[in-house]
Scaffold this motif. Structure first.
Motif, PDB file in Angstrom:
ATOM      1  N   VAL A  92       0.857  -1.190   0.000  1.00  0.00           N
ATOM      2  CA  VAL A  92       0.000   0.000   0.000  1.00  0.00           C
ATOM      3  C   VAL A  92       0.891   1.238   0.000  1.00  0.00           C
ATOM      4  CG1 VAL A  92      -1.849   1.264   1.181  1.00  0.00           C
ATOM      5  CG2 VAL A  92      -1.753  -1.239   1.353  1.00  0.00           C
ATOM      6  N   THR A  93       0.582   2.215  -0.858  1.00  0.00           N
ATOM      7  CA  THR A  93       1.339   3.464  -0.872  1.00  0.00           C
ATOM      8  C   THR A  93       0.405   4.661  -0.995  1.00  0.00           C
ATOM      9  OG1 THR A  93       1.618   3.571  -3.285  1.00  0.00           O
ATOM     10  CG2 THR A  93       3.287   2.371  -2.053  1.00  0.00           C
ATOM     11  N   LEU A  94       0.909   5.793  -0.490  1.00  0.00           N
ATOM     12  CA  LEU A  94       0.289   7.087  -0.753  1.00  0.00           C
ATOM     13  C   LEU A  94       0.964   7.667  -1.984  1.00  0.00           C
ATOM     14  CD1 LEU A  94       0.183   8.376   2.915  1.00  0.00           C
ATOM     15  CD2 LEU A  94      -1.821   8.007   1.462  1.00  0.00           C
ATOM     16  N   THR A  95       0.180   8.197  -2.910  1.00  0.00           N
ATOM     17  CA  THR A  95       0.721   8.589  -4.205  1.00  0.00           C
ATOM     18  C   THR A  95       0.321  10.012  -4.581  1.00  0.00           C
ATOM     19  OG1 THR A  95      -1.205   7.737  -5.398  1.00  0.00           O
ATOM     20  CG2 THR A  95       0.603   6.202  -5.011  1.00  0.00           C
ATOM     21  N   ALA A  96       1.066  10.546  -5.538  1.00  0.00           N
ATOM     22  CA  ALA A  96       0.719  11.806  -6.187  1.00  0.00           C
ATOM     23  C   ALA A  96       0.290  11.461  -7.605  1.00  0.00           C
ATOM     24  CB  ALA A  96       1.914  12.752  -6.208  1.00  0.00           C
ATOM     25  N   GLU A 280      -0.449   6.097 -18.270  1.00  0.00           N
ATOM     26  CA  GLU A 280      -0.899   6.808 -17.066  1.00  0.00           C
ATOM     27  C   GLU A 280       0.149   6.569 -15.989  1.00  0.00           C
ATOM     28  OE1 GLU A 280      -4.126   5.887 -13.541  1.00  0.00           O
ATOM     29  OE2 GLU A 280      -4.516   5.141 -15.573  1.00  0.00           O
ATOM     30  N   SER A 281       0.447   7.581 -15.164  1.00  0.00           N
ATOM     31  CA  SER A 281       1.493   7.396 -14.160  1.00  0.00           C
ATOM     32  C   SER A 281       1.150   8.095 -12.854  1.00  0.00           C
ATOM     33  CB  SER A 281       2.836   7.911 -14.690  1.00  0.00           C
ATOM     34  OG  SER A 281       2.777   9.302 -14.953  1.00  0.00           O
ATOM     35  N   TRP A 282       1.828   7.671 -11.789  1.00  0.00           N
ATOM     36  CA  TRP A 282       1.662   8.264 -10.460  1.00  0.00           C
ATOM     37  C   TRP A 282       2.964   8.075  -9.697  1.00  0.00           C
ATOM     38  CZ3 TRP A 282      -0.936   4.160 -12.526  1.00  0.00           C
ATOM     39  CH2 TRP A 282      -0.586   2.879 -12.051  1.00  0.00           C
ATOM     40  N   LEU A 283       3.285   9.023  -8.832  1.00  0.00           N
ATOM     41  CA  LEU A 283       4.490   8.931  -8.006  1.00  0.00           C
ATOM     42  C   LEU A 283       4.143   8.325  -6.658  1.00  0.00           C
ATOM     43  CD1 LEU A 283       6.306  12.337  -8.624  1.00  0.00           C
ATOM     44  CD2 LEU A 283       7.053  10.070  -9.375  1.00  0.00           C
ATOM     45  N   HIS A 284       4.924   7.347  -6.228  1.00  0.00           N
ATOM     46  CA  HIS A 284       4.775   6.782  -4.889  1.00  0.00           C
ATOM     47  C   HIS A 284       5.459   7.732  -3.907  1.00  0.00           C
ATOM     48  CE1 HIS A 284       3.104   2.976  -6.228  1.00  0.00           C
ATOM     49  NE2 HIS A 284       4.051   2.904  -7.145  1.00  0.00           N
ATOM     50  N   MET A 285       4.671   8.335  -3.028  1.00  0.00           N
ATOM     51  CA  MET A 285       5.197   9.331  -2.099  1.00  0.00           C
ATOM     52  C   MET A 285       5.576   8.734  -0.744  1.00  0.00           C
ATOM     53  SD  MET A 285       5.046  11.927  -4.074  1.00  0.00           S
ATOM     54  CE  MET A 285       5.364  13.309  -2.982  1.00  0.00           C
ATOM     55  N   GLU A 286       4.791   7.766  -0.279  1.00  0.00           N
ATOM     56  CA  GLU A 286       5.082   7.156   1.030  1.00  0.00           C
ATOM     57  C   GLU A 286       4.654   5.702   1.017  1.00  0.00           C
ATOM     58  OE1 GLU A 286       3.595   7.357   5.680  1.00  0.00           O
ATOM     59  OE2 GLU A 286       3.563   9.196   4.488  1.00  0.00           O
ATOM     60  N   LEU A 287       5.595   4.829   1.355  1.00  0.00           N
ATOM     61  CA  LEU A 287       5.303   3.409   1.455  1.00  0.00           C
ATOM     62  C   LEU A 287       4.635   3.134   2.792  1.00  0.00           C
ATOM     63  CD1 LEU A 287       5.623   0.552   0.260  1.00  0.00           C
ATOM     64  CD2 LEU A 287       7.857   0.447   1.362  1.00  0.00           C
ATOM     65  N   VAL A 288       3.379   2.741   2.758  1.00  0.00           N
ATOM     66  CA  VAL A 288       2.620   2.479   3.978  1.00  0.00           C
ATOM     67  C   VAL A 288       2.804   1.032   4.429  1.00  0.00           C
ATOM     68  CG1 VAL A 288       0.298   2.479   4.995  1.00  0.00           C
ATOM     69  CG2 VAL A 288       0.940   4.241   3.335  1.00  0.00           C
ATOM     70  N   LYS A 289       2.870   0.115   3.487  1.00  0.00           N
ATOM     71  CA  LYS A 289       3.012  -1.298   3.837  1.00  0.00           C
ATOM     72  C   LYS A 289       3.693  -2.044   2.707  1.00  0.00           C
ATOM     73  CE  LYS A 289       0.236  -5.421   5.029  1.00  0.00           C
ATOM     74  NZ  LYS A 289      -1.145  -5.946   5.169  1.00  0.00           N
ATOM     75  N   GLU A 290       4.611  -2.931   3.072  1.00  0.00           N
ATOM     76  CA  GLU A 290       5.205  -3.872   2.125  1.00  0.00           C
ATOM     77  C   GLU A 290       5.544  -5.130   2.909  1.00  0.00           C
ATOM     78  OE1 GLU A 290       9.114  -3.179   0.402  1.00  0.00           O
ATOM     79  OE2 GLU A 290       8.377  -3.904  -1.536  1.00  0.00           O
ATOM     80  N   ARG A 291       4.637  -6.084   2.878  1.00  0.00           N
ATOM     81  CA  ARG A 291       4.845  -7.366   3.554  1.00  0.00           C
ATOM     82  C   ARG A 291       4.348  -8.475   2.644  1.00  0.00           C
ATOM     83  NH1 ARG A 291       6.302  -7.042   9.144  1.00  0.00           N
ATOM     84  NH2 ARG A 291       6.620  -9.262   8.923  1.00  0.00           N
ATOM     85  N   TYR A 292       5.116  -9.549   2.586  1.00  0.00           N
ATOM     86  CA  TYR A 292       4.726 -10.657   1.717  1.00  0.00           C
ATOM     87  C   TYR A 292       4.577 -11.963   2.489  1.00  0.00           C
ATOM     88  CZ  TYR A 292       5.738  -7.307  -1.894  1.00  0.00           C
ATOM     89  OH  TYR A 292       5.733  -6.170  -2.676  1.00  0.00           O
ATOM     90  N   ASP A 293       4.548 -11.881   3.838  1.00  0.00           N
ATOM     91  CA  ASP A 293       4.344 -13.097   4.635  1.00  0.00           C
ATOM     92  C   ASP A 293       2.852 -13.318   4.814  1.00  0.00           C
ATOM     93  OD1 ASP A 293       4.216 -10.767   6.119  1.00  0.00           O
ATOM     94  OD2 ASP A 293       5.106 -11.620   7.916  1.00  0.00           O
ATOM     95  N   MET A 294       2.173 -13.481   3.676  1.00  0.00           N
ATOM     96  CA  MET A 294       0.720 -13.628   3.700  1.00  0.00           C
ATOM     97  C   MET A 294       0.337 -15.066   4.002  1.00  0.00           C
ATOM     98  SD  MET A 294      -0.312 -11.281   0.452  1.00  0.00           S
ATOM     99  CE  MET A 294      -2.043 -11.325   0.887  1.00  0.00           C
ATOM    100  N   GLY A 295      -0.708 -15.210   4.816  1.00  0.00           N
ATOM    101  CA  GLY A 295      -1.168 -16.537   5.178  1.00  0.00           C
ATOM    102  C   GLY A 295      -0.501 -17.083   6.406  1.00  0.00           C
ATOM    103  N   THR A 296       0.382 -16.274   7.044  1.00  0.00           N
ATOM    104  CA  THR A 296       1.029 -16.703   8.281  1.00  0.00           C
ATOM    105  C   THR A 296       0.822 -15.626   9.329  1.00  0.00           C
ATOM    106  OG1 THR A 296       3.143 -15.673   7.719  1.00  0.00           O
ATOM    107  CG2 THR A 296       2.820 -17.937   7.028  1.00  0.00           C
ATOM    108  N   PRO A 297       0.746 -16.009  10.605  1.00  0.00           N
ATOM    109  CA  PRO A 297       0.618 -15.009  11.670  1.00  0.00           C
ATOM    110  C   PRO A 297       1.919 -14.260  11.838  1.00  0.00           C
ATOM    111  CG  PRO A 297       0.885 -17.187  12.614  1.00  0.00           C
ATOM    112  CD  PRO A 297       0.735 -17.384  11.127  1.00  0.00           C
ATOM    113  N   HIS A 298       1.837 -12.984  12.196  1.00  0.00           N
ATOM    114  CA  HIS A 298       3.037 -12.198  12.436  1.00  0.00           C
ATOM    115  C   HIS A 298       3.654 -12.589  13.773  1.00  0.00           C
ATOM    116  CE1 HIS A 298       1.571  -8.769   9.610  1.00  0.00           C
ATOM    117  NE2 HIS A 298       1.930  -9.856   8.968  1.00  0.00           N
TER     118      HIS A 298
END
Length: 306
Positions: A92-96, A280-298
Motif C-alpha cells: 500500500v502506498t500514498l501517491t501523487a 498513465e502514471s503516479w508517483l509513490h510518495m510514502e510506502l505504507v506497507k510492504e509485507r509478503y508473509d501472507m497466510g502466516t501469523p506475524h
C-alpha cells in the motif's frame, strides 16, 4: 542512514541471496568475517534493510491479484492505513497522481478477490476504487520466475517457512529449536524448500538507500497484444515490476529511478514503444506497507510496515 560503497555491496549480495553465510559474504565484499557480520547487524538493526523469505503465492493458494487505484474524501493517510490493515493487502502506498492511494491485493481465487475489493470499497472515506486485475507476472524482484516444484509440504515445512518469513537469516540451530528438528534435518529441509522454488530469501531495502529514491507507478494502454510490449519493457533496468492485467490498461508496473528526470525519460521512452497507445502514471510518495508473509501469523513485535 548513510550507506558507503561497502554497505551497498553487502546489500546487493543479500538482495540476490539473503542467506549467504558471513564467510561467503565477507569474501565477496572484501572484509573480514567479524566486520561483515557487524555491518549486516547494523543494517538490520536500523530497519532500513529486512531479510525475509518470500513464499511463492501459489504455495499459499494466492492465485488472484489486483492493483487498486483508490480515491478518498478527506485525508488519504488514515484510509491507506485501513487498507494496509487488510490481510489481503501486501503493498500500500500514498501517491501523487489521479488517485491518492495505490494498493495490491492477493487472494485465493477471484471470488475472494472480489470480496476483498468490496471490503476496500466499504472502508470509511473511500469514494472510488478502480481495479486492474492481474493476468500474469512479467517481472517481479521478489517472485521466483517459475512455478515451484510440486512438493508435498507438511506442517513442519510450513513452520520453517513461517519462521523464515519473519527472519530470513535465522541460524539453522535456532530455526531447529523453533520447529522441533535437529539442525541437520532443519538445514536439509530448508535447502529443499529453497531449491524447489517454494520460497526465496531476499533483502528488502528502501530504494532511496540505493540512490533510487524515485518510484513511479504506471499503467499502459495498448493497441495490440500485450506480450511483445511486456517483454520489451521487462528488459529495461528501471522497470522494476511489470504485470499484465485487464481493466483500464493492459500492463501495470513500477519505474525505480535515481531522479525525476530519469523517471520522465523512461516514461517518454515508454510512450514511444510501438503498440503503446497511452501511459498513465503516479508517483509513490510514502510506502505504507510492504509485507509478503501472507497466510502466516506475524511474530510478536513485528509490524506491517517495512
Amino acid at each position: 542512514m548513510d550507506l558507503d560503497q561497502t554497505d551497498l555491496s553487502v546489500v546487493r549480495e543479500l538482495q540476490e541471496d539473503g542467506r549467504l553465510t558471513y564467510e561467503t559474504l565477507a569474501q565477496r565484499v572484501g572484509l573480514s568475517r567479524p566486520a561483515t557480520r557487524a555491518r549486516v547487524q547494523r543494517l538490520l538493526a536500523s530497519g532500513a534493510v529486512r531479510v525475509v523469505a518470500i513464499v511463492h503465492p501459489a504455495v499459499r493458494g494466492l492465485t488472484a491479484s489486483a492493483h487498486l487505484s483508490i480515491d478518498v474524501e478527506g485525508a488519504a493517510a488514515p484510509v491507506a492505513r485501513a487498507v494496509a490493515a487488510l490481510p489481503q493487502a501486501p503493498f500500500v502506498t500514498l501517491t501523487a497522481g489521479q488517485r491518492p492511494i495505490m494498493a495490491e491485493l492477493r487472494t485465493a481465487g477471484f471470488g475472494a478477490l472480489d470480496q476483498a475489493i468490496e471490503s476496500v470499497r466499504s472502508l470509511p472515506g473511500v469514494t472510488f476504487v478502480d481495479p486492474l486485475l492481474s493476468t500474469g507476472q512479467v517481472k517481479d524482484p521478489y517472485l521466483l520466475p517459475d512455478e515451484p516444484d510440486a512438493l508435498d509440504l507438511d506442517a513442519t515445512d510450513h513452520r520453517v517457512l513461517a519462521e523464515l518469513e519473519h527472519d530470513g537469516r535465522l541460524p539453522f540451530a535456532e530455526l531447529a529449536e523453533r520447529v522441533g528438528l535437529s539442525p541437520g534435518a532443519t538445514r536439509s529441509r530448508t535447502l529443499r524448500l529453497l531449491d524447489a522454488g517454494v520460497a526465496k530469501v531476499v533483502a528488502l531495502v528502501r530504494p532511496e538507500l540505493l540512490g533510487l529514491g524515485h518510484l513511479c507507478g504506471f499503467a499502459v494502454r495498448l493497441d495490440g497484444p500485450a506480450a511483445p510490449v511486456a517483454r520489451r519493457l521487462a528488459r529495461w533496468e528501471r522497470v522494476s515490476f511489470l504485470s499484465t492485467c485487464i481493466g483500464r490498461a493492459q500492463l501495470v508496473g513500477t519505474i525505480t529511478a535515481e531522479s525525476l528526470g530519469a523517471v520522465l525519460e523512461t516514461q517518454e521512452r515508454m510512450r514511444g514503444v510501438a503498440g503503446v497507445r497511452g501511459v498513465e502514471s503516479w508517483l509513490h510518495m510514502e510506502l505504507v506497507k510492504e509485507r509478503y508473509d501472507m497466510g502466516t501469523p506475524h511474530a510478536p513485535g513485528t509490524s506491517d510496515d517495512t
